[in-house]
Design a protein around this motif. Structure first.
Motif, PDB file in Angstrom:
ATOM      1  N   SER A  32      -5.963  13.351  -4.215  1.00  0.00           N
ATOM      2  CA  SER A  32      -5.667  12.278  -3.268  1.00  0.00           C
ATOM      3  C   SER A  32      -5.361  11.024  -4.082  1.00  0.00           C
ATOM      4  O   SER A  32      -6.209  10.552  -4.843  1.00  0.00           O
ATOM      5  CB  SER A  32      -6.865  12.038  -2.346  1.00  0.00           C
ATOM      6  N   GLU A  43       0.853  -1.190   0.000  1.00  0.00           N
ATOM      7  CA  GLU A  43       0.000   0.000   0.000  1.00  0.00           C
ATOM      8  C   GLU A  43       0.886   1.236   0.000  1.00  0.00           C
ATOM      9  O   GLU A  43       1.885   1.292   0.723  1.00  0.00           O
ATOM     10  CB  GLU A  43      -0.916   0.018   1.227  1.00  0.00           C
ATOM     11  N   ARG A  44       0.483   2.225  -0.823  1.00  0.00           N
ATOM     12  CA  ARG A  44       1.258   3.466  -0.907  1.00  0.00           C
ATOM     13  C   ARG A  44       0.332   4.672  -0.963  1.00  0.00           C
ATOM     14  O   ARG A  44      -0.683   4.644  -1.661  1.00  0.00           O
ATOM     15  CB  ARG A  44       2.136   3.488  -2.168  1.00  0.00           C
ATOM     16  N   ASN A  45       0.700   5.711  -0.239  1.00  0.00           N
ATOM     17  CA  ASN A  45       0.120   7.031  -0.439  1.00  0.00           C
ATOM     18  C   ASN A  45       1.044   7.733  -1.429  1.00  0.00           C
ATOM     19  O   ASN A  45       2.155   8.129  -1.080  1.00  0.00           O
ATOM     20  CB  ASN A  45       0.046   7.792   0.886  1.00  0.00           C
ATOM     21  N   GLN A  64       1.210  10.539  -2.732  1.00  0.00           N
ATOM     22  CA  GLN A  64       1.619  11.919  -2.475  1.00  0.00           C
ATOM     23  C   GLN A  64       2.887  11.993  -1.626  1.00  0.00           C
ATOM     24  O   GLN A  64       3.539  13.029  -1.571  1.00  0.00           O
ATOM     25  CB  GLN A  64       0.481  12.679  -1.785  1.00  0.00           C
ATOM     26  N   GLN A  65       3.232  10.888  -0.978  1.00  0.00           N
ATOM     27  CA  GLN A  65       4.446  10.850  -0.171  1.00  0.00           C
ATOM     28  C   GLN A  65       5.668  10.415  -0.978  1.00  0.00           C
ATOM     29  O   GLN A  65       6.775  10.378  -0.448  1.00  0.00           O
ATOM     30  CB  GLN A  65       4.248   9.904   1.017  1.00  0.00           C
ATOM     31  N   SER A  88      -3.618   7.039  -4.273  1.00  0.00           N
ATOM     32  CA  SER A  88      -3.179   5.861  -3.528  1.00  0.00           C
ATOM     33  C   SER A  88      -3.010   4.685  -4.480  1.00  0.00           C
ATOM     34  O   SER A  88      -3.573   4.666  -5.581  1.00  0.00           O
ATOM     35  CB  SER A  88      -4.189   5.499  -2.435  1.00  0.00           C
TER      36      SER A  88
END
Length: 329
Positions: A239, A205-207, A209-210, A241
């Motif tokens: 947003s 899992e990845r956000n 934006q980071q 993901s």
């Protein structure tokens, strides 16, 4: 009577030969094992093998709950990943098709047909092979042909990124910083099941934006180019993901199936940061065959690039953006 021949000569020679071969195999296995520490993907993709996958990718955009506003593009390809050298790979993409939505059935499912330029797209995808290396198991280095179009190279980058499973670990959950098409990303890695100590199902899992390379811009021809008229980066307005699910062979440890789902929600027109204008990208790779190969040739080339997407700027507004904007007027 002639001189007596040693009766044990042949058995001794056979024994010596067997011992020599056994020692050679042991030494080779030890070398491969040591190299796997510096190249984690050496355990996923074995030396002198070719991994053949069926690849499907779909990018859809629209307002959730309004089927008529959705637009989608679907890609199908045969992907071959050869491993002529440890940590050195050659990827080929053949038999590609490009489809688009032409309508919806009563259940709201998209009906798709080949685009007019599907054959042209297939030729572009298969024209050049893509060489890549992972020196010391760190950042991925690509060696594309100098004439490879950026948009084709970006598609191939996405395929590579989807195939790269995190390295094995004894922990069931951990945070790793991994190389992706959006740069270096903080990634939550979970081992969902094991056979003995060997992981057989993993998820990430990845956000986005980071990620240090996540910089969507409105002029980029990408799934993020939904809103026209903006001239500043969209990263603060979106947003984003990504989740991936991996099925691994318990014996050979290679990737049997990879499924990645990526979602980009445009926040200014969203409801509770959940519903609204959304672009969704799904990728699926299913293993079909793993034949042996004899070629050990791998030439890196002089055109060296990273895994992160390159911007393919365009002054025209994408069709997907126009379709979505009509629903807002």
């Amino acid at each position: 009577m002639g001189p007596r021949k040693p009766a044990l000569r042949t058995p001794l020679l056979l024994l010596f030969l067997l011992l020599f071969l056994d020692t050679s195999v042991w030494a080779q296995d030890e070398v491969l094992e040591n190299l796997s520490f510096s190249c984690p993907n050496a355990t996923r993709f074995k030396h002198l093998r070719k991994y053949v996958y069926n690849y499907e990718a779909e990018s859809s955009s629209g307002v959730q709950g309004t089927a008529d506003s959705r637009s989608a593009t679907k890609i199908n390809c045969k992907v071959e990943l050869e491993v002529p050298q440890i940590c050195g790979f050659i990827m080929r993409t053949n038999q590609c098709t490009l489809k688009e939505v032409y309508g919806f059935n009563p259940e709201g499912k998209a009906l798709m047909k080949k685009t007019k330029n599907s054959e042209e797209f297939a030729a572009a995808m298969s024209r050049y092979e893509l060489k890549l290396a992972i020196p010391e198991g760190k950042q991925i280095v690509l060696y594309p042909d100098k004439d490879e179009p950026k948009y084709i190279l970006n598609i191939k980058r996405g395929i590579i990124s989807a195939l790269l499973v995190p390295p094995e670990t004894e922990e069931d959950q951990q945070e790793l910083f991994l190389d992706t098409v959006y740069g270096n990303c903080s990634t939550q890695v979970t081992v969902n099941s094991r056979k003995g100590t060997v992981p057989t199902e993993m998820s990430t899992e990845r956000n986005l934006q980071q990620c240090d390379g996540f910089q969507p811009i409105s002029t980029s021809v990408s799934p993020l180019a939904l809103i026209k008229g903006l001239v500043h980066p969209l990263s603060t307005l979106i947003s984003s993901s990504q989740t991936c699910q991996y099925t691994l062979d318990p014996k050979r440890k290679h990737v049997s199936e990879a499924v990645c789902d990526e979602q980009h929600l445009f926040l200014p027109f969203s409801y509770k940061n959940k519903y609204g204008i959304m672009t969704r990208v799904t990728q699926k790779l299913s293993l079909e065959d793993t034949p042996k190969i004899n070629s050990r040739f791998f030439s890196e080339g002089t055109n060296r690039m990273g895994l992160a997407f390159e911007s393919t700027k365009s002054t025209s507004s994408p069709k997907q953006a126009d379709a979505v904007l009509k629903t807002l007027q």
